[in-house]
Motif scaffolding. Structure first.
Motif, PDB file in Angstrom:
ATOM      1  N   VAL A  88     -10.868 -15.456   6.853  1.00 16.75           N
ATOM      2  CA  VAL A  88      -9.706 -14.969   7.603  1.00 16.75           C
ATOM      3  C   VAL A  88      -8.440 -15.599   7.048  1.00 16.75           C
ATOM      4  O   VAL A  88      -7.436 -14.923   6.819  1.00 16.75           O
ATOM      5  N   ARG A  89      -8.487 -16.885   6.792  1.00 11.27           N
ATOM      6  CA  ARG A  89      -7.320 -17.587   6.258  1.00 11.27           C
ATOM      7  C   ARG A  89      -6.899 -17.004   4.914  1.00 11.27           C
ATOM      8  O   ARG A  89      -5.723 -16.744   4.673  1.00 11.27           O
ATOM      9  N   ASN A  90      -7.868 -16.763   4.034  1.00  6.71           N
ATOM     10  CA  ASN A  90      -7.558 -16.194   2.724  1.00  6.71           C
ATOM     11  C   ASN A  90      -6.947 -14.805   2.849  1.00  6.71           C
ATOM     12  O   ASN A  90      -6.037 -14.453   2.096  1.00  6.71           O
ATOM     13  N   LYS A  91      -7.462 -14.034   3.785  1.00  5.10           N
ATOM     14  CA  LYS A  91      -6.922 -12.687   3.975  1.00  5.10           C
ATOM     15  C   LYS A  91      -5.431 -12.747   4.288  1.00  5.10           C
ATOM     16  O   LYS A  91      -4.636 -12.023   3.704  1.00  5.10           O
ATOM     17  N   SER A  95      -2.397 -11.669   1.282  1.00  5.14           N
ATOM     18  CA  SER A  95      -2.154 -10.249   1.535  1.00  5.14           C
ATOM     19  C   SER A  95      -0.666  -9.970   1.581  1.00  5.14           C
ATOM     20  O   SER A  95       0.148 -10.876   1.783  1.00  5.14           O
ATOM     21  N   ILE A  96      -0.343  -8.711   1.402  1.00  5.76           N
ATOM     22  CA  ILE A  96       0.995  -8.250   1.731  1.00  5.76           C
ATOM     23  C   ILE A  96       0.848  -7.393   2.976  1.00  5.76           C
ATOM     24  O   ILE A  96      -0.247  -6.929   3.310  1.00  5.76           O
ATOM     25  N   PHE A  97       1.924  -7.198   3.675  1.00  6.23           N
ATOM     26  CA  PHE A  97       1.876  -6.483   4.937  1.00  6.23           C
ATOM     27  C   PHE A  97       2.649  -5.185   4.826  1.00  6.23           C
ATOM     28  O   PHE A  97       3.714  -5.131   4.219  1.00  6.23           O
ATOM     29  N   SER A  98       2.091  -4.157   5.423  1.00  8.16           N
ATOM     30  CA  SER A  98       2.755  -2.861   5.477  1.00  8.16           C
ATOM     31  C   SER A  98       3.248  -2.638   6.901  1.00  8.16           C
ATOM     32  O   SER A  98       2.686  -3.189   7.860  1.00  8.16           O
ATOM     33  N   PHE A  99       4.278  -1.816   7.017  1.00 12.18           N
ATOM     34  CA  PHE A  99       4.912  -1.581   8.300  1.00 12.18           C
ATOM     35  C   PHE A  99       4.888  -0.092   8.638  1.00 12.18           C
ATOM     36  O   PHE A  99       4.971   0.757   7.741  1.00 12.18           O
ATOM     37  N   ASP A 100       4.789   0.199   9.923  1.00 14.44           N
ATOM     38  CA  ASP A 100       4.843   1.593  10.348  1.00 14.44           C
ATOM     39  C   ASP A 100       6.291   2.045  10.475  1.00 14.44           C
ATOM     40  O   ASP A 100       7.221   1.283  10.177  1.00 14.44           O
ATOM     41  N   GLU A 101       6.495   3.257  10.918  1.00 15.18           N
ATOM     42  CA  GLU A 101       7.842   3.828  10.992  1.00 15.18           C
ATOM     43  C   GLU A 101       8.764   3.109  11.972  1.00 15.18           C
ATOM     44  O   GLU A 101       9.981   3.175  11.847  1.00 15.18           O
ATOM     45  N   GLY A 103       8.774  -0.172  12.249  1.00 20.40           N
ATOM     46  CA  GLY A 103       9.005  -1.516  11.722  1.00 20.40           C
ATOM     47  C   GLY A 103       7.957  -2.523  12.134  1.00 20.40           C
ATOM     48  O   GLY A 103       8.086  -3.705  11.862  1.00 20.40           O
ATOM     49  N   ASP A 104       6.899  -2.066  12.786  1.00 19.20           N
ATOM     50  CA  ASP A 104       5.818  -2.942  13.219  1.00 19.20           C
ATOM     51  C   ASP A 104       4.827  -3.141  12.082  1.00 19.20           C
ATOM     52  O   ASP A 104       4.473  -2.191  11.371  1.00 19.20           O
ATOM     53  N   MET A 105       4.371  -4.388  11.889  1.00 22.06           N
ATOM     54  CA  MET A 105       3.312  -4.637  10.907  1.00 22.06           C
ATOM     55  C   MET A 105       2.083  -3.878  11.376  1.00 22.06           C
ATOM     56  O   MET A 105       1.655  -4.028  12.514  1.00 22.06           O
ATOM     57  N   ASP A 106       1.522  -3.074  10.481  1.00 22.53           N
ATOM     58  CA  ASP A 106       0.351  -2.317  10.913  1.00 22.53           C
ATOM     59  C   ASP A 106      -0.839  -2.394   9.969  1.00 22.53           C
ATOM     60  O   ASP A 106      -1.929  -1.987  10.313  1.00 22.53           O
ATOM     61  N   ARG A 107      -0.662  -2.964   8.765  1.00 23.61           N
ATOM     62  CA  ARG A 107      -1.756  -3.054   7.805  1.00 23.61           C
ATOM     63  C   ARG A 107      -1.591  -4.283   6.918  1.00 23.61           C
ATOM     64  O   ARG A 107      -0.478  -4.733   6.670  1.00 23.61           O
ATOM     65  N   THR A 108      -2.736  -4.776   6.451  1.00 21.98           N
ATOM     66  CA  THR A 108      -2.730  -5.794   5.400  1.00 21.98           C
ATOM     67  C   THR A 108      -3.260  -5.137   4.139  1.00 21.98           C
ATOM     68  O   THR A 108      -4.114  -4.248   4.192  1.00 21.98           O
ATOM     69  N   GLU A 109      -2.747  -5.577   3.002  1.00 21.98           N
ATOM     70  CA  GLU A 109      -3.259  -5.134   1.717  1.00 21.98           C
ATOM     71  C   GLU A 109      -3.575  -6.389   0.924  1.00 21.98           C
ATOM     72  O   GLU A 109      -2.682  -7.165   0.568  1.00 21.98           O
ATOM     73  N   LEU A 110      -4.867  -6.594   0.705  1.00 25.03           N
ATOM     74  CA  LEU A 110      -5.332  -7.808   0.049  1.00 25.03           C
ATOM     75  C   LEU A 110      -4.974  -7.784  -1.426  1.00 25.03           C
ATOM     76  O   LEU A 110      -5.290  -6.831  -2.142  1.00 25.03           O
ATOM     77  N   LEU A 111      -4.300  -8.827  -1.888  1.00 24.91           N
ATOM     78  CA  LEU A 111      -3.907  -8.951  -3.300  1.00 24.91           C
ATOM     79  C   LEU A 111      -5.028  -9.652  -4.060  1.00 24.91           C
ATOM     80  O   LEU A 111      -4.953 -10.835  -4.385  1.00 24.91           O
ATOM     81  N   TYR A 122      -8.725  -2.984  -6.170  1.00 24.18           N
ATOM     82  CA  TYR A 122      -7.754  -3.947  -5.680  1.00 24.18           C
ATOM     83  C   TYR A 122      -7.008  -3.338  -4.507  1.00 24.18           C
ATOM     84  O   TYR A 122      -7.064  -2.139  -4.265  1.00 24.18           O
ATOM     85  N   GLY A 123      -6.349  -4.189  -3.776  1.00 24.12           N
ATOM     86  CA  GLY A 123      -5.498  -3.711  -2.700  1.00 24.12           C
ATOM     87  C   GLY A 123      -6.247  -3.177  -1.501  1.00 24.12           C
ATOM     88  O   GLY A 123      -5.853  -2.169  -0.928  1.00 24.12           O
ATOM     89  N   LYS A 124      -7.329  -3.831  -1.092  1.00 20.73           N
ATOM     90  CA  LYS A 124      -8.072  -3.402   0.090  1.00 20.73           C
ATOM     91  C   LYS A 124      -7.120  -3.371   1.290  1.00 20.73           C
ATOM     92  O   LYS A 124      -6.482  -4.367   1.619  1.00 20.73           O
ATOM     93  N   VAL A 125      -7.031  -2.226   1.937  1.00 16.06           N
ATOM     94  CA  VAL A 125      -6.115  -2.037   3.063  1.00 16.06           C
ATOM     95  C   VAL A 125      -6.911  -2.053   4.365  1.00 16.06           C
ATOM     96  O   VAL A 125      -7.946  -1.388   4.468  1.00 16.06           O
ATOM     97  N   GLU A 126      -6.436  -2.845   5.320  1.00 13.30           N
ATOM     98  CA  GLU A 126      -7.077  -2.911   6.637  1.00 13.30           C
ATOM     99  C   GLU A 126      -6.010  -2.848   7.722  1.00 13.30           C
ATOM    100  O   GLU A 126      -4.929  -3.428   7.570  1.00 13.30           O
TER     101      GLU A 126
END
Length: 165
Positions: A88-91, A95-101, A103-111, A122-126
């Motif tokens: 969990v810590r590594n995730k 990761s970078i974070f994506s935002f919805d319309e 402005g709320d963080m809604d996804r992680t993308e693992l680098l 690469y870039g597993k999105v959750e």
């Protein structure tokens, strides 16, 4: 700030702090298992530049014949818990974070790059949903409990473990 972003940032901050605090206790565990003074344990800890390497060393040291079985079992428990929490810590650390319309963080993308034969992934999105927030909270509580477990373990140990002949 959007409704989910602030609680998420607070949880990530708690995770980072709790992880750092708990991982630093590995210095004391190394000191005990290696039978050295704190300075030597610190140099060893800092020389091993990943958590995985530190946990592997501690686990291997605990397998030496002079380490009592009860001590070994306690070390194995701590190592297993920290390995689980490190996922969990590594995730959240890598990761970078994506935002919805809104402005709320809604996804992680693992680098992270994963090799699968002739292809790369690469870039597993959750998604960051209520279940994920609970997973993050659970990891923090697991680390807090592990921190206390390590403190109790160290307090119960003799100043030095017996050495093999």
């Amino acid at each position: 700030m959007p409704r989910r972003t602030e609680p998420l940032l607070l949880l990530i901050g708690k995770l980072v702090y709790t992880w750092s605090n708990t991982e630093s206790l590995l210095i004391d565990v190394m000191e005990l298992l290696m039978g050295v003074d704190k300075k030597v344990a610190i140099v060893t800890y800092l020389t091993l530049n990943t958590t995985r390497a530190r946990l592997d060393l501690i686990e291997r040291l605990s397998k030496l014949e002079h380490v009592p079985q009860a001590t070994r079992d306690e070390v194995f428990s701590v190592v297993a818990t920290m390995k689980a929490a490190s996922k969990v810590r590594n995730k959240y650390s890598h990761s970078i974070f994506s935002f919805d319309e809104s402005g709320d963080m809604d996804r992680t993308e693992l680098l992270r790059i994963a090799d699968f034969g002739p292809t790369l992934r690469y870039g597993k999105v959750e998604p960051i949903d209520e279940q994920e927030l609970q997973r993050l909270s659970d990891a923090i509580q697991m680390l807090v409990a592990t921190n206390r477990e390590i403190h109790a373990f160290l307090a119960a140990q003799p100043r030095a473990l017996p050495r093999s002949a």
